[in-house]
Design a protein around this motif. Structure first.
Motif, short mmCIF file in Angstrom:
data_model
loop_
_atom_site.label_atom_id
_atom_site.label_comp_id
_atom_site.label_asym_id
_atom_site.label_seq_id
_atom_site.Cartn_x
_atom_site.Cartn_y
_atom_site.Cartn_z
N MET A 1 0.84 -1.18 0.00
CA MET A 1 0.00 0.00 0.00
C MET A 1 0.89 1.25 0.00
O MET A 1 1.93 1.27 0.66
CB MET A 1 -0.90 -0.03 1.24
N SER A 2 0.48 2.24 -0.70
CA SER A 2 1.26 3.47 -0.78
C SER A 2 1.14 4.27 0.52
O SER A 2 0.21 4.09 1.29
CB SER A 2 0.80 4.32 -1.96
N PRO A 3 2.11 5.17 0.76
CA PRO A 3 2.04 6.00 1.97
C PRO A 3 0.81 6.89 1.97
O PRO A 3 0.30 7.29 0.92
CB PRO A 3 3.31 6.85 1.88
N ASN A 4 0.34 7.25 3.17
CA ASN A 4 -0.82 8.13 3.28
C ASN A 4 -0.41 9.60 3.08
O ASN A 4 0.78 9.93 2.96
CB ASN A 4 -1.56 7.91 4.61
N VAL A 5 -1.39 10.45 3.02
CA VAL A 5 -1.17 11.87 2.75
C VAL A 5 -0.28 12.51 3.82
O VAL A 5 0.63 13.28 3.51
CB VAL A 5 -2.52 12.62 2.62
N ASN A 6 -0.52 12.19 5.09
CA ASN A 6 0.29 12.77 6.17
C ASN A 6 1.76 12.36 6.01
O ASN A 6 2.66 13.18 6.20
CB ASN A 6 -0.25 12.36 7.54
N HIS A 7 1.99 11.11 5.67
CA HIS A 7 3.35 10.63 5.43
C HIS A 7 4.02 11.47 4.34
O HIS A 7 5.17 11.90 4.50
CB HIS A 7 3.31 9.15 5.01
N GLN A 8 3.31 11.70 3.27
CA GLN A 8 3.88 12.45 2.15
C GLN A 8 4.15 13.91 2.52
O GLN A 8 5.15 14.48 2.10
CB GLN A 8 2.98 12.35 0.92
N LYS A 9 3.27 14.50 3.31
CA LYS A 9 3.49 15.88 3.76
C LYS A 9 4.74 15.97 4.64
O LYS A 9 5.56 16.87 4.46
CB LYS A 9 2.27 16.40 4.53
N LEU A 10 4.86 15.04 5.60
CA LEU A 10 6.03 15.05 6.49
C LEU A 10 7.30 14.80 5.69
O LEU A 10 8.32 15.46 5.91
CB LEU A 10 5.87 14.01 7.59
N SER A 11 7.24 13.86 4.79
CA SER A 11 8.40 13.54 3.96
C SER A 11 8.82 14.75 3.14
O SER A 11 10.01 15.08 3.05
CB SER A 11 8.07 12.35 3.05
N ARG A 12 7.86 15.43 2.55
CA ARG A 12 8.16 16.61 1.73
C ARG A 12 8.82 17.71 2.57
O ARG A 12 9.81 18.31 2.16
CB ARG A 12 6.88 17.13 1.08
N ARG A 13 8.29 17.95 3.77
CA ARG A 13 8.88 19.00 4.64
C ARG A 13 10.31 18.65 5.03
O ARG A 13 11.19 19.51 4.99
CB ARG A 13 8.01 19.18 5.89
N ASP B 1 8.23 10.73 13.73
CA ASP B 1 7.03 10.02 14.17
C ASP B 1 5.83 10.96 14.10
O ASP B 1 5.64 11.82 14.96
CB ASP B 1 7.25 9.51 15.60
N GLY B 2 5.03 10.77 13.05
CA GLY B 2 3.86 11.62 12.84
C GLY B 2 2.73 11.36 13.80
O GLY B 2 1.87 12.23 13.97
N LEU B 3 2.69 10.20 14.43
CA LEU B 3 1.63 9.91 15.39
C LEU B 3 1.95 10.51 16.76
O LEU B 3 1.08 11.09 17.40
CB LEU B 3 1.40 8.40 15.50
N MET C 1 16.39 8.87 6.91
CA MET C 1 15.21 9.34 7.64
C MET C 1 14.06 8.39 7.34
O MET C 1 13.79 8.08 6.18
CB MET C 1 14.81 10.75 7.21
N GLU C 2 13.39 7.95 8.39
CA GLU C 2 12.20 7.13 8.27
C GLU C 2 11.02 7.89 8.85
O GLU C 2 11.12 8.47 9.94
CB GLU C 2 12.37 5.78 8.99
N ILE C 3 9.91 7.90 8.12
CA ILE C 3 8.69 8.62 8.51
C ILE C 3 7.67 7.59 8.98
O ILE C 3 7.37 6.64 8.26
CB ILE C 3 8.11 9.41 7.32
N LEU C 4 7.11 7.81 10.17
CA LEU C 4 6.10 6.91 10.73
C LEU C 4 4.76 7.63 10.82
O LEU C 4 4.68 8.67 11.49
CB LEU C 4 6.50 6.44 12.13
N THR C 5 3.73 7.12 10.13
CA THR C 5 2.41 7.76 10.20
C THR C 5 1.28 6.76 10.37
O THR C 5 0.14 7.16 10.52
CB THR C 5 2.13 8.62 8.96
N GLU C 6 1.61 5.47 10.32
CA GLU C 6 0.59 4.43 10.48
C GLU C 6 1.16 3.33 11.36
O GLU C 6 2.38 3.16 11.45
CB GLU C 6 0.18 3.86 9.13
N VAL C 7 0.29 2.54 11.96
CA VAL C 7 0.72 1.47 12.85
C VAL C 7 1.68 0.53 12.15
O VAL C 7 2.68 0.10 12.73
CB VAL C 7 -0.51 0.72 13.42
N GLN C 8 1.45 0.22 10.90
CA GLN C 8 2.33 -0.70 10.17
C GLN C 8 3.76 -0.16 10.09
O GLN C 8 4.71 -0.93 10.04
CB GLN C 8 1.80 -1.02 8.78
#
Length: 147
Positions: free
Chosen positions: A1-13, A103-105, A72-79
């Motif tokens: 599954m592709s990353p969610n929108v929040n993941h992409q926003k954090l990654s972009r920043r 960690d976005g959560l 850098m690793e971005i975390l936005t979902e439990v998986q």
């Protein structure tokens, strides 16, 4: 599954800040997923973001064949939490010098530094304040601006 929108926003920043610093200071290259990084024979990962210093540019080919200096690793979902442990172990064993966990959560950024045997925590900032790199003096972000 592709990353969610929040993941992409954090990654972009985070990518914007890292690219701006690395390019301004002519330090190397910044890449993002999806791009295979062959850490060793049989150990292939796709870090969310990573930096390779000019001194290590020989690992850059059509894919990356070697160890990035900073990941850098971005975390936005439990998986993402379940996937982090094997990634962290692979980066540690391969000799990645610095690992940022965004960690976005929890709204934290942790910087881990490899002391040659294992990662140790260099900094961990929750919700507000600056977090800085040990590897790249002068590079850092304001946590509340990321989230």
């Amino acid at each position: 599954m592709s990353p969610n929108v929040n993941h992409q926003k954090l990654s972009r920043r985070m990518e914007f800040e890292l690219i701006r610093f690395v390019e301004t200071n002519r330090l190397g290259e910044v890449f993002d997923a999806p791009l295979d990084v062959h850490l060793s024979e049989g150990e292939v990962r796709q870090p969310d973001l990573f930096y390779i210093a000019h001194a290590n540019r020989s690992i850059i080919r059509d894919r990356i064949f070697g160890v990035p200096d900073l990941v850098m690793e971005i975390l936005t979902e439990v998986q993402d939490y379940h996937e982090l442990k094997p990634k962290r172990e692979a980066y540690e064993a391969a000799g990645v010098r610095e690992l940022w966990i965004v960690d976005g959560l929890e709204k934290t950024i942790e910087v881990l530094v490899n002391n040659g045997r294992e990662f140790t925590s260099w900094a961990r900032v929750h919700q507000a304040g600056p977090v800085r790199s040990k590897l790249l003096p002068g590079f850092g972000v304001i946590v509340e601006n990321v989230f």
